[in-house]
Design a protein around this motif. Structure first.
Motif, short mmCIF file in Angstrom:
data_model
loop_
_atom_site.label_atom_id
_atom_site.label_comp_id
_atom_site.label_asym_id
_atom_site.label_seq_id
_atom_site.Cartn_x
_atom_site.Cartn_y
_atom_site.Cartn_z
N LEU A 67 0.84 -1.20 0.00
CA LEU A 67 0.00 0.00 0.00
C LEU A 67 0.88 1.25 0.00
N ALA A 68 0.47 2.23 -0.78
CA ALA A 68 1.28 3.45 -0.92
C ALA A 68 1.07 4.43 0.24
N GLY A 69 0.39 3.99 1.28
CA GLY A 69 0.27 4.82 2.47
C GLY A 69 -0.82 5.87 2.40
N LYS A 70 -1.85 5.59 1.61
CA LYS A 70 -3.00 6.51 1.53
C LYS A 70 -3.62 6.66 2.91
N LYS A 71 -3.96 7.90 3.25
CA LYS A 71 -4.56 8.12 4.58
C LYS A 71 -6.07 7.88 4.49
N LEU A 72 -6.58 7.06 5.40
CA LEU A 72 -7.99 6.68 5.37
C LEU A 72 -8.66 7.03 6.70
N ALA A 73 -9.96 7.16 6.65
CA ALA A 73 -10.73 7.32 7.88
C ALA A 73 -12.06 6.61 7.72
N VAL A 74 -12.55 6.09 8.82
CA VAL A 74 -13.89 5.50 8.83
C VAL A 74 -14.76 6.38 9.72
N VAL A 75 -15.94 6.70 9.21
CA VAL A 75 -16.85 7.58 9.96
C VAL A 75 -18.20 6.88 10.13
N GLU A 86 -15.50 -1.87 14.03
CA GLU A 86 -14.48 -2.87 14.38
C GLU A 86 -14.14 -3.74 13.17
N GLY A 87 -15.16 -4.10 12.40
CA GLY A 87 -14.92 -4.93 11.21
C GLY A 87 -14.05 -4.21 10.20
N VAL A 88 -14.32 -2.93 9.98
CA VAL A 88 -13.51 -2.16 9.03
C VAL A 88 -12.08 -2.03 9.54
N LEU A 89 -11.94 -1.74 10.85
CA LEU A 89 -10.59 -1.57 11.41
C LEU A 89 -9.80 -2.87 11.43
N SER A 90 -10.51 -4.00 11.43
CA SER A 90 -9.78 -5.28 11.38
C SER A 90 -9.08 -5.44 10.03
N ILE A 91 -9.59 -4.76 9.00
CA ILE A 91 -8.98 -4.84 7.66
C ILE A 91 -8.04 -3.66 7.42
N ILE A 92 -8.41 -2.47 7.87
CA ILE A 92 -7.53 -1.29 7.70
C ILE A 92 -7.27 -0.66 9.09
N PRO A 93 -6.35 -1.30 9.84
CA PRO A 93 -6.15 -0.89 11.24
C PRO A 93 -5.58 0.51 11.40
N SER A 94 -4.97 1.06 10.35
CA SER A 94 -4.36 2.39 10.49
C SER A 94 -5.37 3.52 10.25
N ALA A 95 -6.59 3.18 9.88
CA ALA A 95 -7.60 4.23 9.63
C ALA A 95 -7.91 4.98 10.93
N LYS A 96 -8.09 6.30 10.80
CA LYS A 96 -8.58 7.08 11.94
C LYS A 96 -10.11 6.99 11.97
N LYS A 117 -17.43 14.68 15.71
CA LYS A 117 -16.04 14.78 16.13
C LYS A 117 -15.18 14.08 15.09
N MET A 118 -14.32 14.85 14.42
CA MET A 118 -13.49 14.29 13.34
C MET A 118 -12.02 14.39 13.70
N PRO A 119 -11.18 13.49 13.15
CA PRO A 119 -9.74 13.65 13.30
C PRO A 119 -9.32 14.99 12.69
N PRO A 120 -8.30 15.68 13.25
CA PRO A 120 -7.95 17.01 12.78
C PRO A 120 -7.56 17.05 11.30
N ASP A 121 -6.98 15.98 10.79
CA ASP A 121 -6.53 15.97 9.39
C ASP A 121 -7.54 15.28 8.46
N ILE A 122 -8.82 15.30 8.84
CA ILE A 122 -9.82 14.54 8.07
C ILE A 122 -9.89 15.00 6.61
N SER A 123 -9.61 16.28 6.33
CA SER A 123 -9.73 16.77 4.94
C SER A 123 -8.70 16.11 4.02
N GLU A 124 -7.62 15.55 4.60
CA GLU A 124 -6.59 14.90 3.79
C GLU A 124 -6.88 13.42 3.59
N ARG A 125 -7.93 12.92 4.20
CA ARG A 125 -8.17 11.47 4.19
C ARG A 125 -9.29 11.07 3.23
#
Ligand code: PRP
Ligand code: URA
Length: 210
Positions: A67-75, A86-96, A117-125
């Motif tokens: 993976l090229a290190g794309k920043k992801l978030a689950v909302v 939890e299911g999504v994070l089990s596959i992409i554990p680095s997601a905020k 409430k969003m992670p501060p860098d959500i616009s980049e994800r």
């Protein structure tokens, strides 16, 4: 125009058959929501960018793809969306994880926002909105609006377990660039805005509140 992915995979369809059953209790219901979310995530992440790299196995150097290190978030849309996190994070554990609280007014069926409430860098994800039910589409459209207009998020996908045609149409009309992933597309909504046949009230079944 957005793409709507539905899933005919036997594992997803089997789990969905148990999920829909009114006899399925809260513990099993929660486990199934999480498992289906994980399986759907496999497909929803199919086009993540990759890069070439080299590692040394115990035998020889190996050219690999990673993976090229794309920043992801689950909302998740609270409450019921929490069941998919939890299911999504089990596959992409680095997601905020960001949270948006919306409930449907039972009379008007309009979404009412009560928390965000969003992670501060959500616009980049790249953001995966998760909610088991896409009924009228009001909640999903409201969540996308908040992410786009208040948080500057460009790339958004919507993952739900069951979608009604009305909800799919509403999201596509308001946000034609948002891809929708649904384990199943059902027939219609009833007069109370519930998906038919659906699975009932997802939040109540996850949290045992009915
Ligand atoms: C449910 C569901 C979605 C929404 C879908 O939430 O989890 O968020 O309804 O309906 P819509 O597409 O017509 O907006 P609900 O409002 O019951 O809140 P809860 O998750 O707290 O139970
Ligand atoms: N919300 C639910 O939880 N279920 C439906 O069928 C519709 C909206």
């Amino acid at each position: 125009m957005s793409i709507v992915y539905t899933f005919d995979h036997p594992l997803i369809q089997h789990k969905l058959s148990i999920l829909r059953d009114e006899k399925t209790g809260a513990k099993e219901f929660r486990e199934l929501i999480s498992e289906i979310a994980a399986l759907m995530c496999y497909e929803a992440t199919r086009d993540l960018p990759m890069e070439d790299a080299e590692v040394y196995t115990p035998v020889a150097p190996a050219k690999v793809r990673r993976l090229a290190g794309k920043k992801l978030a689950v909302v998740p849309i609270l409450r019921a969306g929490l069941g998919m996190v939890e299911g999504v994070l089990s596959i992409i554990p680095s997601a905020k994880v960001g949270h948006i609280g919306l409930y449907r007014d039972p009379e008007t069926l309009e979404p009412v926002e009560y928390y965000c409430k969003m992670p501060p860098d959500i616009s980049e994800r790249d953001v995966y909105i998760v909610d088991p039910m896409l009924a009228t589409g009001g909640s999903a459209v409201a969540a996308i609006k908040v992410l786009r207009e208040e948080h500057g998020v460009q790339r958004i996908r919507l993952m739900c377990i069951i979608a009604a045609p009305e909800g799919i149409a509403a999201v596509r009309e308001a946000y034609p660039d948002v891809d929708i992933y649904a384990a199943a597309e059902d027939e219609c909504l009833n007069e109370h805005g519930y998906i038919v046949p659906g699975l009932g009230d997802a939040g109540d079944r996850i949290f045992g509140t009915k």
